[in-house]
Design a protein around this motif. Structure first.
Motif, PDB file in Angstrom:
ATOM      1  N   ILE A 133       0.865  -1.170   0.000  1.00  0.00           N
ATOM      2  CA  ILE A 133       0.000   0.000   0.000  1.00  0.00           C
ATOM      3  C   ILE A 133       0.905   1.224   0.000  1.00  0.00           C
ATOM      4  O   ILE A 133       1.715   1.404   0.913  1.00  0.00           O
ATOM      5  N   ALA A 134       0.806   2.018  -1.042  1.00  0.00           N
ATOM      6  CA  ALA A 134       1.585   3.254  -1.137  1.00  0.00           C
ATOM      7  C   ALA A 134       0.692   4.406  -0.680  1.00  0.00           C
ATOM      8  O   ALA A 134      -0.515   4.398  -0.914  1.00  0.00           O
ATOM      9  N   TYR A 135       1.299   5.378  -0.021  1.00  0.00           N
ATOM     10  CA  TYR A 135       0.492   6.514   0.437  1.00  0.00           C
ATOM     11  C   TYR A 135       1.307   7.799   0.408  1.00  0.00           C
ATOM     12  O   TYR A 135       2.538   7.778   0.338  1.00  0.00           O
ATOM     13  N   MET A 136       0.597   8.921   0.423  1.00  0.00           N
ATOM     14  CA  MET A 136       1.242  10.216   0.537  1.00  0.00           C
ATOM     15  C   MET A 136       0.421  11.080   1.485  1.00  0.00           C
ATOM     16  O   MET A 136      -0.801  10.927   1.589  1.00  0.00           O
ATOM     17  N   VAL A 137       1.115  11.940   2.209  1.00  0.00           N
ATOM     18  CA  VAL A 137       0.472  12.866   3.131  1.00  0.00           C
ATOM     19  C   VAL A 137       0.827  14.282   2.704  1.00  0.00           C
ATOM     20  O   VAL A 137       2.003  14.599   2.518  1.00  0.00           O
ATOM     21  N   GLY A 138      -0.182  15.110   2.532  1.00  0.00           N
ATOM     22  CA  GLY A 138       0.053  16.509   2.175  1.00  0.00           C
ATOM     23  C   GLY A 138      -0.275  17.403   3.354  1.00  0.00           C
ATOM     24  O   GLY A 138      -1.443  17.540   3.722  1.00  0.00           O
ATOM     25  N   TYR A 139       0.764  17.963   3.966  1.00  0.00           N
ATOM     26  CA  TYR A 139       0.577  18.912   5.063  1.00  0.00           C
ATOM     27  C   TYR A 139       0.657  20.324   4.486  1.00  0.00           C
ATOM     28  O   TYR A 139       1.685  20.710   3.911  1.00  0.00           O
ATOM     29  N   SER A 140      -0.391  21.096   4.645  1.00  0.00           N
ATOM     30  CA  SER A 140      -0.450  22.403   3.994  1.00  0.00           C
ATOM     31  C   SER A 140       0.651  23.343   4.454  1.00  0.00           C
ATOM     32  O   SER A 140       1.066  24.232   3.708  1.00  0.00           O
ATOM     33  N   TRP A 141       1.163  23.153   5.673  1.00  0.00           N
ATOM     34  CA  TRP A 141       2.218  24.052   6.156  1.00  0.00           C
ATOM     35  C   TRP A 141       3.571  23.764   5.517  1.00  0.00           C
ATOM     36  O   TRP A 141       4.515  24.502   5.720  1.00  0.00           O
ATOM     37  N   THR A 142       3.658  22.696   4.702  1.00  0.00           N
ATOM     38  CA  THR A 142       4.906  22.421   3.983  1.00  0.00           C
ATOM     39  C   THR A 142       4.844  22.876   2.530  1.00  0.00           C
ATOM     40  O   THR A 142       5.830  22.723   1.801  1.00  0.00           O
TER      41      THR A 142
END
Length: 211
Positions: A133-142
């Protein structure tokens, strides 16, 4: 290029040809130089600013570090696909079952040249991609909202468009850091060979319920 998994391509840009290379090794990375564009701007700091950080990721089992390089061997883009850190909930699914797109960044002067799309494609051309399972996390402060000229929602939509073609879909989770801001993003891709039980375990794990 000695590793049979390693792929290369050349993208033509107004700044000259840019080589995209996957599965870069720590020894290779030591011979390259980080472009000056990666650093601290008025309202943004690059995800990684030191070559040593990429070397560390490249040394990990199964990791795929993808680089965009000028003819002068300057790093003008990088992507990192690796296992989650030991203290993250995603390790609970089992060893090697989940891998994260930890970073995709391109030098500001080359962001309109489709290099990010090339790097994502190369990162996910992984021999084990259908068994994980591949995943990505998008944190708006980055996000580099200042450099992109986008607001947070537009940037979020851009990331969705970047990953959708590779089978990623937006998923719900109660992971605290992701829930801090409504514009934060969690996307995942479940490989075709992942067993049904692990698919179900992942569904529960997204909400903090251990498999």
């Amino acid at each position: 290029m000695n590793d049979p998994m390693q792929k290369e391509m050349v993208r033509s840009t107004p700044a000259g040809p840019i080589q995209i290379r996957s599965f870069c090794t720590p020894d290779e990375i030591q011979t390259y130089r980080f472009d000056d564009q990666f650093g601290t701007h008025a309202q943004y700091k690059s995800i990684y600013t030191k070559r040593e950080t990429l070397e560390k990721h490249a040394a990990k089992t199964d990791a795929n570090v993808v680089l965009a390089l000028t003819e002068g061997q300057h790093i003008v883009g990088f992507g990192v696909f690796s296992h989650p850190e030991a203290d993250e909930r995603w390790t609970e699914l089992g060893p090697g079952m989940m891998m994260e797109v930890k970073a995709v960044e391109v030098s500001r002067m080359l962001r309109s040249c489709k290099i990010a799309g090339d790097m994502v494609r190369f990162m996910l051309a992984h021999p084990k991609i259908e068994r994980m399972i591949a995943y990505m996390v998008g944190y708006s402060w980055t996000w580099d909202l200042d450099g992109s000229g986008m607001n947070a929602q537009q940037y979020r939509n851009m990331l969705i468009r970047l990953f959708n073609p590779h089978g990623f879909i937006e998923l719900q989770t109660n992971e605290p850091n992701i829930c801090l801001k409504p514009e934060n993003l969690f996307m995942g891709r479940i490989g075709n060979e992942v067993p049904d039980k692990l698919r179900q375990d992942f569904k529960w794990l997204r909400f903090g319920i251990s498999p």
